[in-house]
Scaffold this motif. Structure first.
Motif, PDB file in Angstrom:
ATOM      1  N   TRP B 457       0.834  -1.195   0.000  1.00 17.96           N
ATOM      2  CA  TRP B 457       0.000   0.000   0.000  1.00 17.96           C
ATOM      3  C   TRP B 457       0.872   1.249   0.000  1.00 17.96           C
ATOM      4  O   TRP B 457       1.878   1.316   0.699  1.00 17.96           O
ATOM      5  N   GLU B 493     -10.169   2.734  -2.372  1.00 13.17           N
ATOM      6  CA  GLU B 493     -10.404   1.373  -1.876  1.00 13.17           C
ATOM      7  C   GLU B 493     -11.509   0.660  -2.652  1.00 13.17           C
ATOM      8  O   GLU B 493     -11.471  -0.555  -2.815  1.00 13.17           O
ATOM      9  N   THR B 496      -9.767  -0.928  -5.391  1.00 16.42           N
ATOM     10  CA  THR B 496      -8.961  -2.059  -4.919  1.00 16.42           C
ATOM     11  C   THR B 496      -9.859  -3.275  -4.700  1.00 16.42           C
ATOM     12  O   THR B 496      -9.507  -4.397  -5.057  1.00 16.42           O
ATOM     13  N   ARG B 497     -11.029  -3.035  -4.126  1.00 18.30           N
ATOM     14  CA  ARG B 497     -11.949  -4.155  -3.864  1.00 18.30           C
ATOM     15  C   ARG B 497     -12.466  -4.759  -5.171  1.00 18.30           C
ATOM     16  O   ARG B 497     -12.625  -5.971  -5.282  1.00 18.30           O
ATOM     17  N   PRO B 511      -7.901  -3.860   0.576  1.00 22.03           N
ATOM     18  CA  PRO B 511      -7.272  -2.612   1.019  1.00 22.03           C
ATOM     19  C   PRO B 511      -6.999  -2.591   2.524  1.00 22.03           C
ATOM     20  O   PRO B 511      -5.929  -2.132   2.946  1.00 22.03           O
ATOM     21  N   ASP B 512      -7.933  -3.110   3.312  1.00 26.83           N
ATOM     22  CA  ASP B 512      -7.730  -3.087   4.774  1.00 26.83           C
ATOM     23  C   ASP B 512      -6.487  -3.870   5.145  1.00 26.83           C
ATOM     24  O   ASP B 512      -5.684  -3.464   5.972  1.00 26.83           O
TER      25      ASP B 512
END
Ligand code: SF4
Ligand code: SF4
Ligand code: SF4
Lengths: 163, 680
Positions: B457, B493, B496-497, B511-512
């Motif tokens: 990230w 995000e 990203t998901r 992302p998390d």
């Protein structure tokens, strides 16, 4: 024992990250990398145990600080460059603005914050290391011993193979 | 207030972490970050990585070309006009007259969005600069081992017993990787370097095979000839895990070391010795980069190296592997995200009906184009011919980075619409109809994939200057203005998901998780509870039947060979303190003053023949252009070879002939002549 800055010529790749780092910290670089045909020499102050610059300085501007670094007190320097003349590595240089002798201070500001010299911190190949000599050598000895064991095992294996 | 934010180096593909030090929101320096693959260490570019961020040349407002040159306009207007123009061109000439250059400098999310826009507009004309660096790797590895990526991790390097470093000079291009290489040497590994130049990496080598540029296949075949003749190959591995060995035996038979010596210039004895050293080490790694890939036989070059590793059984085990080293910070990610004309994210072919249906469904459309698109050089050619009408370029500078500069400029000038989205007014942006100011790495968030498939990230440390925006935000605005379905991303995000849904290798890389695990995750990572994959091909290869294909190749000479008019071989290289087309690195005073100007390496014998002194100004001429620089007389190059760092515009000289398989240009070999100008 106090930490010192070691230079291992066999590891320098002449990338000059140390120069750029020193320049970022001090505005000018107190380390210079000299490149030859198949080797490079990064050269900065060695903070000699018997430092001729300290001995020769007429105003006692050069002294050793609590970590053993050889540093110049700017308020006392008169710019006579006796230190440069006697230094075996010709290290102290002229500060282009203040016109006084300046040199590597082993990153005094960073040491105050508990951080090591910047050049050693970034050097990608550990050609410059800030370390305690005895500890460093102990580690190196251990690694050598491991290599001996490995070579020995290999020799035995080979013998078994051919035997 | 002083703050430290975790940063990710914007330069090479190593993936180094550092802290960005800020004072009242302004970037003031770099500090070593103790974690990360670089263990706190940095090269000079990393140390100077904040220097260009606040440079006065940063683009701060959108620009539009008028009779008075480029003038400022507002964002809404710019996006609206660009979208209208794109739709108009599509309407008038069809979707395949649109082209998109994505970027290995941008995040996964940004690459994902740009290719999505291209595909939703109805074309697969999307590509990025991997075409100029590792397209050969992508093609060569897909055919042999089935996965176009580095097979092992950096931590495998110190465990190897032999490193074969081919057409690659990590001491200048990935200095931090040298840390791992020297560790291997400390552990007793032998280092074999194959390079036409005596580079800094050669200083640390046990053997240097100084071949003539473009003769790699002969050398590799000769090494395999020796390995087969001496029966040093890994019989069990070949039997259980590969196919095609018999064909290889037949092909390499005539490549005796003596025959190879004649063509490559490497002594037969040295070829024999290096082949034996390589094959008997037990654990070996093959690394390569542009010196191997940028050839008219680029893909074939990669295949022979893969063959060499495969017959020794050096894939899929600890301390072994195929290591194509990535030059830019997100080459791997841009490929994974399908900024490529023939695949969807995760290397799923556009021609595969099932895959295409799946993508179309996720993207909310009926179907997508199944016709593979054009590559970068093909888009340039199409533009020159007037077949391509619009080109949207994100974070690339083809005027400087592509071969045969004059041709590139003519092509770009021929377009009805040229949009450039970048952080500086590059040589390419100067030709654009619209220029959109983008945010630099420290000014935005997103994920980047380093050379060892490590997805990390990128945290935001500072605000972008003026009205500059992250590329993903610009592309989201554009997607909406174009009326494309499902472009309602509210933050990065979301994208990203979506990637985790679409690219199977990224499924578990949320992302998390990336924000939590600063060290990142190595793909493939099939689920969120999977820890990632440091090593590929452990049990089976990524081919349909799980076996690796040994694909023999025959030698084909470079497209241009020296003749009377152009008696020298020109080759290009990179240096440690400058980066690619200078856009970022030359805006750092510390780098600029140390690595200041173009030069050419020439051997002492050639210099003497031409009466050229060290430091003298010379002109290099090829069939495509001429270039003036300073001569450096050095034994680091052989007689007949002229080597120039390419950063200062040397691509005016290089050849744009393409490898038929990978469509990579032959940037590493051109015929040239040298003229003495005189004066220093
Ligand atoms: S940073 Fe290290 S490797 Fe690079 S030039 Fe300095 S001493 Fe040499
Ligand atoms: S300046 Fe010279 S003499 Fe003084 S400590 Fe440094 S290296 Fe030694
Ligand atoms: S220790 Fe600090 S002052 Fe001395 S050369 Fe290294 S970076 Fe410069």
């Amino acid at each position: 024992m106090e930490k010192k800055l070691f230079i291992n010529l066999g590891r320098c790749i002449a990338c000059r990250a140390c120069e750029v780092a020193c320049e970022k910290e001090h505005g000018i670089s107190f380390i210079t990398v000299y490149e030859f045909r198949d080797i490079a020499v990064p050269l900065n102050c060695r903070h000699c145990e018997k430092a001729p610059c300290i001995e020769v300085c007429p105003t006692k501007a050069i002294y050793r600080d609590e970590d053993g670094a050889v540093v110049i007190d700017r308020s006392k320097c008169i710019g006579c460059y006796m230190c440069s003349a006697v230094c075996p590595y010709a290290i102290p240089i002229v500060d282009p603005i203040k016109e006084l002798a300046v040199k590597c201070d082993l990153c005094a500001e960073r040491r105050k914050e508990g951080k090591g010299p910047f050049c050693a911190a970034v050097c990608p190949t550990d050609a410059i290391i800030y370390a305690d000599l005895n500890e460093l050598m102990e580690e190196k000895r251990k690694r050598k011993a491991e290599r001996i064991v490995e070579a020995q095992r290999k020799a035995v294996e080979t013998l078994a193979y051919f035997g | 207030m002083e703050e430290f934010k975790i940063g990710l180096c914007p330069y090479c593909g190593m993936g180094c972490r550092f802290y960005i030090k800020t004072l009242n929101g302004q970037p003031i320096g770099i500090e070593p970050y103790p974690g990360g693959v670089n263990e706190g260490k940095l090269c000079p570019k990393g140390v100077a990585a904040v220097d260009f961020l606040r440079h006065k040349d940063r683009l701060k407002k959108p620009l539009k070309r008028t009779e008075n040159g480029l003038v400022e306009i507002n964002w809404e207007q710019a996006i609206k006009e660009i979208a209208e123009k794109l739709l108009e061109i599509r309407e008038k000439y069809g979707p395949d007259t649109l082209g998109f250059f994505s970027s290995a400098r941008c995040s996964n999310e940004e690459n994902y969005l740009l290719q999505k826009i291209a595909r939703l507009l109805g074309t697969n004309n999307v590509d990025h600069c991997a075409r100029l660096c590792h397209a050969s790797t992508v093609v060569g590895l897909a055919q042999t081992v089935g996965a176009a990526a580095q097979s092992g991790s950096y931590t495998d390097i110190p465990k190897a017993k032999v490193l074969l470093i081919w057409g690659y000079n990590p001491s200048e291009t990935h200095p931090v990787l040298m840390r791992y290489i020297l560790r291997a040497r400390d552990n007793g590994a032998k280092i074999i370097v194959v390079d036409p130049r005596k580079t800094g990496t050669v200083w640390f080598a046990d053997m240097h095979l100084q071949l003539k540029p473009g003769t790699d296949i002969v050398l590799a075949n000769a090494m395999m000839h020796v390995i087969i003749e001496e029966r040093l190959y890994d019989r069990e591995f070949i039997m259980n895990r590969t196919k095609g060995f018999e064909k290889l035996i037949a092909v390499v038979q005539k490549y005796t070391p003596e025959y190879a010596e004649e063509i490559t210039g490497v002594p037969a004895k040295l070829i024999r010795e290096s082949a034996i050293t390589f094959a008997t080490a037990g654990r070996g790694i093959v690394m390569w980069a542009m010196g191997l890939t940028q050839h008219v036989t680029g893909a074939a070059n990669v295949k022979v190296l893969a063959d060499l590793a495969l017959i020794c059984g050096y894939v899929g085990r600890e301390g072994t592997g195929l290591f194509p080293m990535r030059g830019q910070n997100n080459v791997q990610g841009a490929c994974d995200m399908a900024a490529l004309p023939n695949v969807f994210p995760g290397y799923q072919k556009v021609t595969d009906d099932e895959k295409r249906k799946y993508m179309a469904e996720i993207w909310g459309v009926e179907d997508l184009s199944s016709k593979p698109g054009l590559t970068i050089p093909e888009m340039i050619d199409a533009a020159a011919k007037g077949e391509l009408k619009a080109l949207y370029i994100m974070g690339e500078n083809p005027v400087m980075s592509d071969p045969n500069t004059k041709h590139v400029i003519e092509a770009l000038k021929n377009l009805e619409l040229l949009v450039v989205q970048d952080i500086f007014l590059t040589e390419t942006a100067e030709l654009a109809h619209y220029v959109l100011p983008a945010a630099a790495y420290a000014e935005k968030e997103g994920s980047f994939t380093a050379s060892e498939r490590r997805v990390q990230w990128n945290f935001k440390a500072i605000e972008p200057p003026g009205e500059a925006k992250p590329d993903w935000e610009i592309l989201t605005m554009l997607g909406k203005a174009l009326g494309l379905p499902k472009f309602d991303y509210s933050d990065v995000e979301d994208i990203t998901r979506e990637i985790t849904l679409v690219a199977p290798q990224y499924r578990g890389i949320t992302p998390d998780r990336l924000k939590r695990e600063v060290m990142g995750v190595q793909w493939p990572c099939p689920s969120e509870d999977h820890s990632g994959t440091p090593r590929l091909h452990v049990e089976r290869f990524a081919t349909p039947d799980g076996k690796a294909n040994i694909i023999p190749v025959e030698f084909k000479p470079p497209a241009e060979e020296p003749d009377e008019e152009y008696p020298f071989i020109l080759t290009t290289f990179r240096i440690v303190g400058q980066y690619h087309t200078l856009t970022m690195s030359n805006r750092s005073e510390s780098l600029k003053k140390r690595w200041s100007s173009p030069y050419a390496q020439i051997s002492p014998k050639d210099a003497e023949k031409l009466g050229i002194q060290d430091g003298e100004v010379i002109r290099i001429v090829t069939r495509r252009g001429s270039y003036t620089c300073r001569a450096v007389v050095t034994e680091d190059v052989s007689e007949g070879v002229i080597a120039v760092p390419w950063h200062w515009g040397a691509n005016i000289l290089t050849n744009d002939v393409l490898d038929p398989e990978a469509k990579i240009p032959e940037l590493k070999v051109a015929a040239c002549r040298v003229e003495k100008i005189g004066g220093c």
